[in-house]
Design an enzyme around this catalytic site. Structure first.
Site, PDB file in Angstrom:
ATOM      1  N   ILE A  34       0.823  -1.222   0.000  1.00 32.39           N
ATOM      2  CA  ILE A  34       0.000   0.000   0.000  1.00 32.39           C
ATOM      3  C   ILE A  34       0.851   1.264   0.000  1.00 32.39           C
ATOM      4  O   ILE A  34       0.338   2.354  -0.234  1.00 32.39           O
ATOM      5  CB  ILE A  34      -1.003   0.032   1.169  1.00 32.39           C
ATOM      6  CG1 ILE A  34      -0.274   0.016   2.512  1.00 32.39           C
ATOM      7  CG2 ILE A  34      -1.997  -1.114   1.059  1.00 32.39           C
ATOM      8  CD1 ILE A  34      -1.172   0.325   3.690  1.00 32.39           C
ATOM      9  N   ASN A  88      12.748  -8.098   5.734  1.00 32.04           N
ATOM     10  CA  ASN A  88      13.101  -7.315   6.919  1.00 32.04           C
ATOM     11  C   ASN A  88      12.721  -8.159   8.125  1.00 32.04           C
ATOM     12  O   ASN A  88      11.577  -8.603   8.227  1.00 32.04           O
ATOM     13  CB  ASN A  88      12.343  -5.985   6.952  1.00 32.04           C
ATOM     14  CG  ASN A  88      12.698  -5.091   5.781  1.00 32.04           C
ATOM     15  OD1 ASN A  88      13.837  -5.035   5.370  1.00 32.04           O
ATOM     16  ND2 ASN A  88      11.712  -4.402   5.245  1.00 32.04           N
ATOM     17  N   GLY A  94      13.265  -2.525   9.955  1.00 36.27           N
ATOM     18  CA  GLY A  94      12.192  -1.937   9.161  1.00 36.27           C
ATOM     19  C   GLY A  94      10.938  -2.776   9.075  1.00 36.27           C
ATOM     20  O   GLY A  94      10.004  -2.407   8.371  1.00 36.27           O
ATOM     21  N   GLN A  95      10.892  -3.903   9.769  1.00 38.75           N
ATOM     22  CA  GLN A  95       9.678  -4.730   9.734  1.00 38.75           C
ATOM     23  C   GLN A  95       8.593  -4.039  10.548  1.00 38.75           C
ATOM     24  O   GLN A  95       8.802  -3.691  11.712  1.00 38.75           O
ATOM     25  CB  GLN A  95       9.957  -6.137  10.284  1.00 38.75           C
ATOM     26  CG  GLN A  95       8.766  -7.063  10.139  1.00 38.75           C
ATOM     27  CD  GLN A  95       9.044  -8.479  10.633  1.00 38.75           C
ATOM     28  OE1 GLN A  95      10.095  -8.764  11.201  1.00 38.75           O
ATOM     29  NE2 GLN A  95       8.086  -9.349  10.417  1.00 38.75           N
ATOM     30  N   HIS A 101       7.270 -11.843   5.436  1.00 39.85           N
ATOM     31  CA  HIS A 101       6.914 -11.393   4.087  1.00 39.85           C
ATOM     32  C   HIS A 101       8.164 -10.999   3.311  1.00 39.85           C
ATOM     33  O   HIS A 101       9.141 -10.530   3.877  1.00 39.85           O
ATOM     34  CB  HIS A 101       5.897 -10.243   4.109  1.00 39.85           C
ATOM     35  CG  HIS A 101       6.312  -9.038   4.881  1.00 39.85           C
ATOM     36  ND1 HIS A 101       6.307  -8.995   6.261  1.00 39.85           N
ATOM     37  CD2 HIS A 101       6.732  -7.823   4.470  1.00 39.85           C
ATOM     38  CE1 HIS A 101       6.691  -7.787   6.666  1.00 39.85           C
ATOM     39  NE2 HIS A 101       6.969  -7.064   5.598  1.00 39.85           N
ATOM     40  N   HIS A 103       9.519  -8.746   0.171  1.00 42.93           N
ATOM     41  CA  HIS A 103       9.250  -7.617  -0.725  1.00 42.93           C
ATOM     42  C   HIS A 103       9.832  -7.935  -2.098  1.00 42.93           C
ATOM     43  O   HIS A 103      10.987  -8.362  -2.200  1.00 42.93           O
ATOM     44  CB  HIS A 103       9.920  -6.341  -0.213  1.00 42.93           C
ATOM     45  CG  HIS A 103       9.395  -5.839   1.080  1.00 42.93           C
ATOM     46  ND1 HIS A 103       8.522  -4.774   1.168  1.00 42.93           N
ATOM     47  CD2 HIS A 103       9.620  -6.243   2.357  1.00 42.93           C
ATOM     48  CE1 HIS A 103       8.241  -4.538   2.436  1.00 42.93           C
ATOM     49  NE2 HIS A 103       8.898  -5.425   3.183  1.00 42.93           N
TER      50      HIS A 103
END
Length: 115
Positions: A34, A88, A94-95, A101, A103
């Protein structure tokens, strides 16, 4: 499949909340980020809830490989041969959602270090 009822990504996987899903397999779901950081920015998640990439690799190494395979399929379907894959693990890395997941980023020059 193990899910966490409070997890945003689990809710996307189950369809409880909408996500712009671009790819599904028996064990993975891929959807657009998003807040994209590149023209192609998709997250590939395991259907099973595990908090990060390290936990996923320890619990299910085959699922970890399936995330990478799904990422390749997403990039190819979007017309990209060159892409970056990023996990991450942990807040300091930065998670922000604690469901493992991957990226998938493509469509702009990728420098190293990132940022």
């Amino acid at each position: 499949m193990t899910a966490d009822t409070d997890c945003l990504f689990c809710k996307i996987v189950t369809g409880e909340i909408p996500g712009d899903v671009v790819h599904r397999t028996e064990r993975t779901v891929a959807f657009r980020d998003i807040n994209p950081q590149a023209p192609l920015h998709v997250l590939v998640v395991p259907r099973e809830h595990l908090p990060n990439a390290a936990a996923l690799a320890e619990a299910d190494p085959v699922a970890t490989a399936e995330l990478v395979t799904a990422a390749k399929a997403v990039a190819a379907a979007e017309g990209y041969d060159d892409y970056r894959l990023v996990f991450n693990t942990g807040a300091d890395a930065g998670q922000t959602v604690f469901h493992a997941h991957l990226h998938v980023l493509a469509g702009r020059g990728q420098t190293w270090p990132p940022g």
